[in-house]
Design a protein around this motif. Structure first.
Motif, PDB file in Angstrom:
ATOM      1  N   LYS A 231       0.873  -1.162   0.000  1.00  0.00           N
ATOM      2  CA  LYS A 231       0.000   0.000   0.000  1.00  0.00           C
ATOM      3  C   LYS A 231       0.918   1.222   0.000  1.00  0.00           C
ATOM      4  O   LYS A 231       2.143   1.083   0.152  1.00  0.00           O
ATOM      5  N   PHE A 232       0.367   2.404  -0.188  1.00  0.00           N
ATOM      6  CA  PHE A 232       1.144   3.631  -0.125  1.00  0.00           C
ATOM      7  C   PHE A 232       0.732   4.383   1.137  1.00  0.00           C
ATOM      8  O   PHE A 232      -0.342   4.976   1.197  1.00  0.00           O
ATOM      9  N   ASP A 233       1.584   4.310   2.156  1.00  0.00           N
ATOM     10  CA  ASP A 233       1.322   4.947   3.440  1.00  0.00           C
ATOM     11  C   ASP A 233       2.183   6.202   3.523  1.00  0.00           C
ATOM     12  O   ASP A 233       3.409   6.116   3.582  1.00  0.00           O
ATOM     13  N   HIS A 234       1.524   7.362   3.531  1.00  0.00           N
ATOM     14  CA  HIS A 234       2.272   8.624   3.514  1.00  0.00           C
ATOM     15  C   HIS A 234       2.726   9.057   4.905  1.00  0.00           C
ATOM     16  O   HIS A 234       3.513   9.999   5.036  1.00  0.00           O
TER      17      HIS A 234
ATOM     18  N   SER B 256      -3.905  -7.713  -5.628  1.00  0.00           N
ATOM     19  CA  SER B 256      -5.346  -7.539  -5.864  1.00  0.00           C
ATOM     20  C   SER B 256      -6.190  -7.724  -4.607  1.00  0.00           C
ATOM     21  O   SER B 256      -7.420  -7.680  -4.687  1.00  0.00           O
ATOM     22  N   THR B 257      -5.567  -7.909  -3.451  1.00  0.00           N
ATOM     23  CA  THR B 257      -6.288  -8.304  -2.249  1.00  0.00           C
ATOM     24  C   THR B 257      -7.444  -7.365  -1.917  1.00  0.00           C
ATOM     25  O   THR B 257      -8.541  -7.794  -1.570  1.00  0.00           O
ATOM     26  N   ASN B 258      -7.202  -6.054  -1.995  1.00  0.00           N
ATOM     27  CA  ASN B 258      -8.206  -5.060  -1.586  1.00  0.00           C
ATOM     28  C   ASN B 258      -8.867  -4.361  -2.759  1.00  0.00           C
ATOM     29  O   ASN B 258      -9.371  -3.243  -2.614  1.00  0.00           O
ATOM     30  N   VAL B 259      -8.894  -4.987  -3.914  1.00  0.00           N
ATOM     31  CA  VAL B 259      -9.430  -4.325  -5.105  1.00  0.00           C
ATOM     32  C   VAL B 259     -10.912  -3.988  -4.955  1.00  0.00           C
ATOM     33  O   VAL B 259     -11.435  -3.098  -5.632  1.00  0.00           O
ATOM     34  N   GLU B 260     -11.602  -4.676  -4.045  1.00  0.00           N
ATOM     35  CA  GLU B 260     -13.027  -4.401  -3.852  1.00  0.00           C
ATOM     36  C   GLU B 260     -13.277  -3.168  -2.984  1.00  0.00           C
ATOM     37  O   GLU B 260     -14.413  -2.727  -2.848  1.00  0.00           O
ATOM     38  N   ARG B 261     -12.229  -2.607  -2.397  1.00  0.00           N
ATOM     39  CA  ARG B 261     -12.376  -1.442  -1.517  1.00  0.00           C
ATOM     40  C   ARG B 261     -12.099  -0.159  -2.295  1.00  0.00           C
ATOM     41  O   ARG B 261     -11.050  -0.004  -2.899  1.00  0.00           O
ATOM     42  N   GLU B 262     -13.038   0.765  -2.215  1.00  0.00           N
ATOM     43  CA  GLU B 262     -12.857   2.056  -2.881  1.00  0.00           C
ATOM     44  C   GLU B 262     -11.908   2.940  -2.074  1.00  0.00           C
ATOM     45  O   GLU B 262     -11.670   2.724  -0.886  1.00  0.00           O
TER      46      GLU B 262
ATOM     47  N   HIS C 160      -2.924  -3.655   2.622  1.00  0.00           N
ATOM     48  CA  HIS C 160      -3.045  -3.810   1.168  1.00  0.00           C
ATOM     49  C   HIS C 160      -3.684  -2.588   0.523  1.00  0.00           C
ATOM     50  O   HIS C 160      -4.549  -1.936   1.119  1.00  0.00           O
ATOM     51  N   ALA C 161      -3.286  -2.309  -0.693  1.00  0.00           N
ATOM     52  CA  ALA C 161      -3.741  -1.133  -1.423  1.00  0.00           C
ATOM     53  C   ALA C 161      -5.213  -1.251  -1.801  1.00  0.00           C
ATOM     54  O   ALA C 161      -5.674  -2.311  -2.229  1.00  0.00           O
ATOM     55  N   SER C 162      -5.931  -0.145  -1.656  1.00  0.00           N
ATOM     56  CA  SER C 162      -7.297  -0.047  -2.162  1.00  0.00           C
ATOM     57  C   SER C 162      -7.271   0.501  -3.591  1.00  0.00           C
ATOM     58  O   SER C 162      -6.201   0.731  -4.161  1.00  0.00           O
TER      59      SER C 162
ATOM     60  N   GLU D   4      -7.709   3.299  -5.320  1.00  0.00           N
ATOM     61  CA  GLU D   4      -6.977   4.473  -5.793  1.00  0.00           C
ATOM     62  C   GLU D   4      -5.466   4.241  -5.783  1.00  0.00           C
ATOM     63  O   GLU D   4      -4.741   4.736  -6.654  1.00  0.00           O
ATOM     64  N   GLU D   5      -4.979   3.468  -4.811  1.00  0.00           N
ATOM     65  CA  GLU D   5      -3.545   3.154  -4.774  1.00  0.00           C
ATOM     66  C   GLU D   5      -3.171   2.165  -5.882  1.00  0.00           C
ATOM     67  O   GLU D   5      -2.069   2.231  -6.441  1.00  0.00           O
ATOM     68  N   LEU D   6      -4.091   1.250  -6.193  1.00  0.00           N
ATOM     69  CA  LEU D   6      -3.833   0.323  -7.301  1.00  0.00           C
ATOM     70  C   LEU D   6      -3.738   1.083  -8.624  1.00  0.00           C
ATOM     71  O   LEU D   6      -2.880   0.785  -9.466  1.00  0.00           O
ATOM     72  N   LYS D   7      -4.594   2.099  -8.790  1.00  0.00           N
ATOM     73  CA  LYS D   7      -4.516   2.937  -9.989  1.00  0.00           C
ATOM     74  C   LYS D   7      -3.199   3.713 -10.008  1.00  0.00           C
ATOM     75  O   LYS D   7      -2.570   3.876 -11.064  1.00  0.00           O
ATOM     76  N   LEU D   8      -2.789   4.192  -8.826  1.00  0.00           N
ATOM     77  CA  LEU D   8      -1.534   4.944  -8.755  1.00  0.00           C
ATOM     78  C   LEU D   8      -0.351   4.067  -9.149  1.00  0.00           C
ATOM     79  O   LEU D   8       0.546   4.512  -9.878  1.00  0.00           O
ATOM     80  N   MET D   9      -0.328   2.814  -8.685  1.00  0.00           N
ATOM     81  CA  MET D   9       0.739   1.898  -9.079  1.00  0.00           C
ATOM     82  C   MET D   9       0.753   1.709 -10.594  1.00  0.00           C
ATOM     83  O   MET D   9       1.825   1.716 -11.231  1.00  0.00           O
TER      84      MET D   9
END
Length: 557
Positions: free
Chosen positions: A166-169, A199-205, A371-373, A375-380
Motif C-alpha cells: 500500500k502507499f502509506d504517507h 489484488s487483495t483489496n481491489v473491492e475497496r474504494e 493492502h492497497a485499495s 486508488e492506490e492500485l490505480k496509482l501503481m
C-alpha cells in the motif's frame, strides 16, 4: 544486451493467483530462471488434519540447473513459508530484505537447513546482480517491516512485481514508499514490460488508511482501561507491535508477550533493530498476576481464532497462565483472512461470555489493512505505466475486478492477462499470451509428511469425521470356515450400549454372508472383504441413513 528477434520473457505463477496465499512466481529469460517468493497457504475446512499447503515444485525441480536464485519481497509466511521445503531439494542463494531473511533464518534452523543455505541481504533502494538478472529492490509499505517491490530487468524492459503493498504517507517507521523509483521505471526506456500487482483489496474504494491511524485508537483504549489490556494481532506486524509498546510505555504498563510466533517475531525484530522496546518494559506472562491489573498489557497471538493460539485458549478457559476477567479489555487488531471468519466469531463470542470487553474491526478503529485499495492500485498502474498487466494475490473475483480497474485506468484489454496456476505466460514486444501449462497445485503438509496426503486420504478423513467407522474383525481357516467373530467395533458411528440391536443384526448379516462364501468355496481375501462391506453397507444405510467407513480385518490360520 540487445533485443534478439522473437525474444520473450516468460513468467509462470506456481501460486498466488486464484487464491489467497502460497505466492510463487518463476521468471524466465534466455534459458535462465529466477524464483520470486515461495509461500504457504493455510488449509481449507475440508483439508482435515493438514498443517500447511505449499506450491507444487515439480516444474522448478525439473529445471533446477537453470535457476540463478530466489528473491523474496517480504517476510510474511504466504511469501517465504515454503522456502525451507524448496531448499531441501535445490541449492541456490536467497536474496531479500533483512527482516524477511531474519524470519526465514529461524525457519531454516528449525528444518536443519541453515548450514547449507545462503542468505544475502539486499536493502531497499539497492540493486543486485543474480546470474544474468539485475533486480531492483524498491521500498513499498505493507503490514510488515522491510517490504519491497521488485523490478527484474530484461532487454524488453523491467518486469515489476509489486508484492503486497500500500502507499502509506505517514508510516510508523517513517520509511515511505519509493514512488520516484516506480515513476522512473515507468518513464524510462524501454519502459516497464509487465506489472504484477496486489489484488487483495481491489473491492475497496478509495485509499487504505495509514498505520499511524491506529495510534489515536490505542491511546483511547489504553487511557480508558481500568483492568488488563490484551491485544491480539499478527506476529509479523512489527509496526503495530511498536505502537503497542509505545502506548504501554506512555501509560506506565508492563507488557507480556504471549504465543510462540509472537515471541519469535518480537525477539527477531528487536535483534535486527526494527523494534525499540525498553528492557524493563517486558515481563513474563507467568508474572502478570504479580502486578495490579491496570498496570498490565498482554500482546498475544490468536487474531485469526487459531485453535491452539494464546487468545483462543484464553477464550476457551484453558490457557496456562491467563484467566479472562470482567475487567479485561481485549482488542483483536487484525482483519479476518478469508475462511477464518467463523473461528474469529467463535473466539469473540467466548470472550464476551467470560465477561470481557471486546473491541474488533467491525465495531472499533483497531485495524488498518496492509493492502492497497482502488486508488492506490490505480496509482501503481499510472506510476509504472506497464505495457502488460497481470493481477496477482487474490481469488479469481479479485483478479477479474483488478483487470477491469486497469482497463478503466487506460490499460488495453488485450494487454491484460488473468492467470491460473501453472500458466506459462509469454511477454513479447507484440503481445502477451499463454504458450504452455506446467504442473501446479497444492502439496499438503501434515506433520513431517510432505505430499503424502492426497485426495483419497482427505476423502477418508471426511468420511470418518462425518459418519465414523465400523471395524469388523474375524478369523477364518484355509477353507474359509469362520473360526471366531465377527466382532464389530465402532468409533464415531453409534454408541454401542444404546444400539445393541443394530450391532447384533449387523453381526448376523456378516455371518450369513460369510457362510454363503464358504458354501461356494470362496477364500480370496479381496472377495471376502468386499462381501463383508456389501453385507453391511446397504443394511446400515436403510436402517439409519448413514454411510460409515467399513473396515474388515480378516485373519487366516
Amino acid at each position: 544486451m540487445n533485443v534478439k528477434n522473437n525474444e520473450a520473457v516468460r513468467v509462470t505463477p506456481l501460486g498466488g493467483v486464484g487464491e489467497i496465499g502460497k505466492n510463487m512466481m518463476v521468471l524466465e529469460y534466455d534459458d535462465r530462471m529466477l524464483i520470486i517468493d515461495s509461500g504457504v497457504a493455510f488449509p481449507e475446512d475440508d483439508q482435515l488434519g493438514i498443517d500447511l499447503v505449499i506450491p507444487e515444485f515439480d516444474y522448478v525441480l525439473k529445471n533446477q540447473e537453470k535457476i540463478d536464485g530466489i528473491v523474496v519481497t517480504h517476510g510474511h509466511q504466504d511469501h517465504i513459508g515454503a522456502i525451507p521445503y524448496l531448499l531441501e531439494h535445490i541449492s541456490v542463494p536467497v536474496y531479500g530484505p533483512k527482516f524477511a531473511l531474519g524470519l526465514l533464518e529461524g525457519q531454516l534452523k528449525e528444518h536443519n537447513l541453515m548450514e547449507k543455505s545462503t542468505l544475502k541481504v539486499v536493502s531497499a533502494g539497492k540493486s543486485v546482480q543474480i546470474g544474468q538478472f539485475t533486480v531492483d529492490f524498491i521500498r513499498v509499505n505493507h503490514s510488515i517491516s522491510d517490504t519491497c517491490a521488485l523490478a527484474v530487468h530484461t532487454p524488453l524492459g523491467p518486469v515489476v512485481y509489486a508484492s503486497d503493498f500500500k502507499f502509506d504517507h505517514t508510516p510508523v517507521d517513517d520509511e515511505k514508499a519509493d514512488l520516484q523509483k516506480l515513476a522512473e521505471l515507468g518513464s524510462g526506456h524501454p519502459g516497464v514490460l509487465a506489472l504484477f500487482s496486489d489484488s487483495t483489496n481491489v473491492e475497496r474504494e478509495g485509499y487504505t488508511g495509514s498505520e499511524k491511524d491506529i495510534q489515536e485508537s490505542l491511546e483511547r483504549i489504553f487511557s480508558g482501561a481500568d483492568g488488563r489490556i490484551i491485544l491480539a494481532t499478527f506476529s509479523s506486524n512489527i509496526h503495530r507491535i511498536q505502537q503497542v509498546v509505545d502506548a504501554a510505555v506512555r501509560h506506565n504498563k508492563k507488557l507480556a508477550i504471549d504465543g510462540r510466533s509472537m515471541e519469535n517475531s518480537f525477539e527477531t525484530a528487536k535483534k535486527l533493530g526494527y523494534l525499540d522496546a525498553p528492557e524493563n518494559l517486558i515481563i513474563d506472562v507467568r508474572d502478570c498476576s504479580n502486578y495490579p491489573d491496570e498496570k498490565v498489557a498482554i500482546l498475544t497471538t490468536g487474531s485469526q481464532g487459531e485453535p491452539m493460539a494464546a487468545l483462543t485458549r484464553m477464550a476457551r478457559g484453558d490457557h496456562y497462565h491467563i484467566n479472562v476477567k470482567d475487567s479485561d479489555r481485549i482488542i483483536i487488531s487484525a482483519s479476518a483472512i478469508p475462511g477464518n471468519e467463523k473461528f474469529i466469531g467463535e473466539t469473540i463470542n467466548q470472550l464476551y461470555r467470560r465477561g470481557a470487553e471486546v473491541l474488533y474491526e467491525e465495531i472499533a478503529d483497531v485495524h488498518v489493512s496492509g493492502h492497497a485499495s482502488q486508488e492506490e492500485l490505480k496509482l501503481m498502474l499510472n506510476l509504472t505505466d506497464p505495457k502488460y498487466f497481470v493481477p496477482t494475490h487474490g481469488e479469481y473475483r479479485h483478479l477479474y475486478q483488478h483487470a477491469q480497474l486497469a482497463q478503466e485506468a487506460g490499460m488495453p484489454e488485450e494487454n491484460t492477462y488473468i492467470a491460473d496456476i501453472g500458466d506459462v505466460i509469454e511477454f513479447s514486444r507484440d503481445e502477451v499470451r499463454k504458450i504452455d501449462e506446467v504442473q501446479g497445485g497444492d502439496v499438503l503438509v501434515d506433520g513431517l509428511g510432505i505430499g503424502d496426503v492426497g485426495n483419497i486420504v482427505l476423502r477418508d478423513r471426511q468420511t470418518l469425521s462425518e459418519a465414523g467407522i465400523i471395524i469388523v474383525v474375524l478369523t477364518i481357516d484355509q477353507n474359509g470356515t469362520l473360526l471366531s467373530g465377527p466382532d464389530i467395533i465402532t468409533r464415531g458411528f453409534v454408541y454401542i450400549r444404546e444400539s445393541e440391536e443394530l450391532i447384533e443384526e449387523a453381526t448376523k448379516r456378516v455371518e450369513d454372508a460369510l457362510k454363503d462364501c464358504e458354501k461356494e468355496g470362496i477364500t480370496e481375501w479381496s472377495v471376502l472383504k468386499k462381501t463383508v462391506k456389501d453385507s453391511l453397507k446397504n443394511y446400515i444405510f436403510n436402517k439409519i441413513k448413514r454411510k460409515p467407513m467399513i473396515l474388515p480385518i480378516i485373519m487366516q490360520v
